[in-house]
Design a protein around this motif. Structure first.
Motif, PDB file in Angstrom:
ATOM      1  N   ASN A 207      30.128  30.912  34.903  1.00 45.05           N
ATOM      2  CA  ASN A 207      31.299  31.335  35.674  1.00 45.05           C
ATOM      3  C   ASN A 207      31.834  32.689  35.208  1.00 45.05           C
ATOM      4  OD1 ASN A 207      31.268  28.864  37.081  1.00 45.05           O
ATOM      5  ND2 ASN A 207      32.390  27.901  35.420  1.00 45.05           N
ATOM      6  N   CYS A 208      31.136  33.732  35.583  1.00 47.45           N
ATOM      7  CA  CYS A 208      31.518  35.078  35.139  1.00 47.45           C
ATOM      8  C   CYS A 208      32.011  35.938  36.300  1.00 47.45           C
ATOM      9  CB  CYS A 208      30.331  35.789  34.497  1.00 47.45           C
ATOM     10  SG  CYS A 208      29.798  35.058  32.941  1.00 47.45           S
ATOM     11  N   LEU A 209      33.129  36.627  36.064  1.00 43.68           N
ATOM     12  CA  LEU A 209      33.508  37.721  36.940  1.00 43.68           C
ATOM     13  C   LEU A 209      32.635  38.901  36.543  1.00 43.68           C
ATOM     14  CD1 LEU A 209      37.393  37.819  37.111  1.00 43.68           C
ATOM     15  CD2 LEU A 209      35.793  37.134  38.878  1.00 43.68           C
ATOM     16  N   ARG A 210      32.235  39.681  37.523  1.00 45.14           N
ATOM     17  CA  ARG A 210      31.342  40.806  37.268  1.00 45.14           C
ATOM     18  C   ARG A 210      31.940  42.059  37.910  1.00 45.14           C
ATOM     19  NH1 ARG A 210      24.917  41.017  37.771  1.00 45.14           N
ATOM     20  NH2 ARG A 210      24.766  43.181  38.386  1.00 45.14           N
ATOM     21  N   TYR A 211      31.865  43.154  37.159  1.00 46.43           N
ATOM     22  CA  TYR A 211      32.406  44.423  37.635  1.00 46.43           C
ATOM     23  C   TYR A 211      31.437  45.533  37.227  1.00 46.43           C
ATOM     24  CZ  TYR A 211      35.448  48.529  37.858  1.00 46.43           C
ATOM     25  OH  TYR A 211      35.977  49.766  38.125  1.00 46.43           O
ATOM     26  N   GLU A 212      30.977  46.313  38.216  1.00 45.40           N
ATOM     27  CA  GLU A 212      30.050  47.408  37.947  1.00 45.40           C
ATOM     28  C   GLU A 212      30.749  48.737  38.150  1.00 45.40           C
ATOM     29  OE1 GLU A 212      26.111  47.009  39.683  1.00 45.40           O
ATOM     30  OE2 GLU A 212      26.529  44.874  40.003  1.00 45.40           O
ATOM     31  N   THR A 213      30.454  49.693  37.259  1.00 49.71           N
ATOM     32  CA  THR A 213      31.085  51.002  37.348  1.00 49.71           C
ATOM     33  C   THR A 213      30.194  52.074  36.727  1.00 49.71           C
ATOM     34  OG1 THR A 213      33.118  52.232  36.867  1.00 49.71           O
ATOM     35  CG2 THR A 213      32.354  50.735  35.170  1.00 49.71           C
ATOM     36  N   ARG A 214      30.480  53.304  37.118  1.00 47.90           N
ATOM     37  CA  ARG A 214      29.854  54.478  36.491  1.00 47.90           C
ATOM     38  C   ARG A 214      30.942  55.180  35.695  1.00 47.90           C
ATOM     39  NH1 ARG A 214      25.062  56.552  38.292  1.00 47.90           N
ATOM     40  NH2 ARG A 214      25.763  58.663  37.876  1.00 47.90           N
ATOM     41  N   GLN A 215      30.645  55.478  34.441  1.00 45.56           N
ATOM     42  CA  GLN A 215      31.642  56.098  33.585  1.00 45.56           C
ATOM     43  C   GLN A 215      30.979  56.743  32.380  1.00 45.56           C
ATOM     44  OE1 GLN A 215      33.809  52.536  32.744  1.00 45.56           O
ATOM     45  NE2 GLN A 215      32.690  52.128  30.891  1.00 45.56           N
ATOM     46  N   LYS A 216      31.758  57.500  31.636  1.00 46.00           N
ATOM     47  CA  LYS A 216      31.275  58.081  30.389  1.00 46.00           C
ATOM     48  C   LYS A 216      31.188  56.990  29.333  1.00 46.00           C
ATOM     49  CE  LYS A 216      33.491  62.490  31.288  1.00 46.00           C
ATOM     50  NZ  LYS A 216      34.550  63.418  30.885  1.00 46.00           N
ATOM     51  N   LYS A 217      30.235  57.124  28.413  1.00 47.10           N
ATOM     52  CA  LYS A 217      30.077  56.128  27.350  1.00 47.10           C
ATOM     53  C   LYS A 217      31.346  55.930  26.537  1.00 47.10           C
ATOM     54  CE  LYS A 217      26.393  56.417  24.769  1.00 47.10           C
ATOM     55  NZ  LYS A 217      25.214  56.873  24.049  1.00 47.10           N
ATOM     56  N   GLU A 218      32.064  57.005  26.284  1.00 45.84           N
ATOM     57  CA  GLU A 218      33.262  56.889  25.449  1.00 45.84           C
ATOM     58  C   GLU A 218      34.404  56.159  26.150  1.00 45.84           C
ATOM     59  OE1 GLU A 218      33.072  61.153  27.088  1.00 45.84           O
ATOM     60  OE2 GLU A 218      31.671  59.813  26.087  1.00 45.84           O
ATOM     61  N   ASP A 219      34.272  55.893  27.450  1.00 48.08           N
ATOM     62  CA  ASP A 219      35.292  55.175  28.207  1.00 48.08           C
ATOM     63  C   ASP A 219      34.998  53.678  28.342  1.00 48.08           C
ATOM     64  OD1 ASP A 219      36.675  57.561  28.572  1.00 48.08           O
ATOM     65  OD2 ASP A 219      35.762  57.960  30.516  1.00 48.08           O
ATOM     66  N   TRP A 220      34.165  53.128  27.467  1.00 53.44           N
ATOM     67  CA  TRP A 220      33.704  51.749  27.601  1.00 53.44           C
ATOM     68  C   TRP A 220      34.836  50.725  27.600  1.00 53.44           C
ATOM     69  CZ3 TRP A 220      34.361  48.111  23.699  1.00 53.44           C
ATOM     70  CH2 TRP A 220      34.687  48.599  22.426  1.00 53.44           C
ATOM     71  N   LEU A 221      35.989  51.033  27.015  1.00 54.43           N
ATOM     72  CA  LEU A 221      37.097  50.080  26.953  1.00 54.43           C
ATOM     73  C   LEU A 221      37.981  50.077  28.206  1.00 54.43           C
ATOM     74  CD1 LEU A 221      38.619  50.175  23.348  1.00 54.43           C
ATOM     75  CD2 LEU A 221      37.937  48.157  24.642  1.00 54.43           C
ATOM     76  N   LYS A 222      37.942  51.126  28.991  1.00 51.94           N
ATOM     77  CA  LYS A 222      38.858  51.260  30.133  1.00 51.94           C
ATOM     78  C   LYS A 222      38.795  50.090  31.125  1.00 51.94           C
ATOM     79  CE  LYS A 222      39.710  56.185  30.080  1.00 51.94           C
ATOM     80  NZ  LYS A 222      39.674  57.438  30.804  1.00 51.94           N
ATOM     81  N   PRO A 223      37.628  49.574  31.491  1.00 50.06           N
ATOM     82  CA  PRO A 223      37.599  48.460  32.456  1.00 50.06           C
ATOM     83  C   PRO A 223      38.185  47.142  31.935  1.00 50.06           C
ATOM     84  CG  PRO A 223      35.549  49.661  32.537  1.00 50.06           C
ATOM     85  CD  PRO A 223      36.293  50.154  31.330  1.00 50.06           C
ATOM     86  N   PHE A 224      38.408  47.018  30.620  1.00 49.48           N
ATOM     87  CA  PHE A 224      38.976  45.790  30.088  1.00 49.48           C
ATOM     88  C   PHE A 224      40.328  45.492  30.738  1.00 49.48           C
ATOM     89  CE2 PHE A 224      36.717  44.678  25.932  1.00 49.48           C
ATOM     90  CZ  PHE A 224      35.542  45.276  26.328  1.00 49.48           C
ATOM     91  N   ASN A 225      41.187  46.507  30.853  1.00 46.37           N
ATOM     92  CA  ASN A 225      42.503  46.315  31.472  1.00 46.37           C
ATOM     93  C   ASN A 225      42.372  45.924  32.930  1.00 46.37           C
ATOM     94  OD1 ASN A 225      43.878  46.896  29.118  1.00 46.37           O
ATOM     95  ND2 ASN A 225      44.078  49.069  29.604  1.00 46.37           N
ATOM     96  N   LYS A 226      41.415  46.523  33.639  1.00 44.15           N
ATOM     97  CA  LYS A 226      41.211  46.191  35.052  1.00 44.15           C
ATOM     98  C   LYS A 226      40.816  44.715  35.201  1.00 44.15           C
ATOM     99  CE  LYS A 226      39.146  47.927  39.207  1.00 44.15           C
ATOM    100  NZ  LYS A 226      38.703  49.097  39.894  1.00 44.15           N
ATOM    101  N   LEU A 227      39.923  44.244  34.346  1.00 41.87           N
ATOM    102  CA  LEU A 227      39.524  42.833  34.372  1.00 41.87           C
ATOM    103  C   LEU A 227      40.701  41.917  34.040  1.00 41.87           C
ATOM    104  CD1 LEU A 227      36.066  43.190  32.653  1.00 41.87           C
ATOM    105  CD2 LEU A 227      36.417  42.061  34.840  1.00 41.87           C
ATOM    106  N   GLU A 228      41.415  42.249  32.990  1.00 46.77           N
ATOM    107  CA  GLU A 228      42.559  41.423  32.566  1.00 46.77           C
ATOM    108  C   GLU A 228      43.636  41.390  33.656  1.00 46.77           C
ATOM    109  OE1 GLU A 228      42.790  39.593  29.837  1.00 46.77           O
ATOM    110  OE2 GLU A 228      41.202  40.386  28.566  1.00 46.77           O
ATOM    111  N   ASP A 229      43.953  42.531  34.260  1.00 44.14           N
ATOM    112  CA  ASP A 229      44.959  42.576  35.329  1.00 44.14           C
ATOM    113  C   ASP A 229      44.527  41.741  36.529  1.00 44.14           C
ATOM    114  OD1 ASP A 229      46.482  44.269  33.779  1.00 44.14           O
ATOM    115  OD2 ASP A 229      45.931  46.093  34.880  1.00 44.14           O
TER     116      ASP A 229
END
Length: 148
Positions: A12-34
């Motif tokens: 039971n996983c939510l899945r989110y795909e994105t294109r981003q810079k490697k150094e931005d790896w933490l940014k989608p965490f907030n989007k998932l949590e929200d």
């Protein structure tokens, strides 16, 4: 840190795909949590993500949740029943011990030495602990040689 062979599975996983810079790896965490808060969904595991070494700007994030869900049509997320790696090289990386690139190279060196052929995709399982991160690094094994 010791390298071993392990499996990895989450249901039971939510899945989110994105294109981003490697150094931005933490940014989608907030989007998932929200998103899970807005949808009354409960997480029951750590966020993890994959990166393909040939396409380093493409990230896929996964968040294990408590049960299957029907997602709104107008969302950037998808639902995956099950995620599983049958057999992968595993290395736990505690923050401050080594950076992610060093950890990936350590897995590659271990695989070369032990004649293990790896996939080009790396999975990073992120555990938050006391305002710090511990990262479990997994790389699926395609074929094992004689030294494993």
């Amino acid at each position: 840190m010791e390298i071993v062979i392990r499996s990895l599975q989450f249901d039971n996983c939510l899945r989110y795909e994105t294109r981003q810079k490697k150094e931005d790896w933490l940014k989608p965490f907030n989007k998932l949590e929200d998103f899970i808060v807005s949808q009354d969904i409960y997480k029951n595991g750590p966020i993890f993500f994959s990166v393909n070494s040939n396409q380093e700007e493409n990230f896929t994030y996964y968040l294990p949740i408590n049960s299957p869900v029907q997602l709104p049509e107008e969302t950037d997320f998808s639902f995956q029943d099950s995620f599983k790696l049958e057999k992968a090289l595993f290395l736990r990386q505690a923050d401050g011990v080594m950076d992610v690139n060093v950890a990936v190279q350590k897995l590659k060196d271990y695989a070369d030495f032990n004649e293990i052929k790896l996939e080009d995709t790396y999975f990073f399982v992120v555990h938050e602990l006391y305002d710090d991160y511990i990262i479990d690094l997994f790389c699926p094994i395609l074929e094992a040689g004689g030294n494993e």
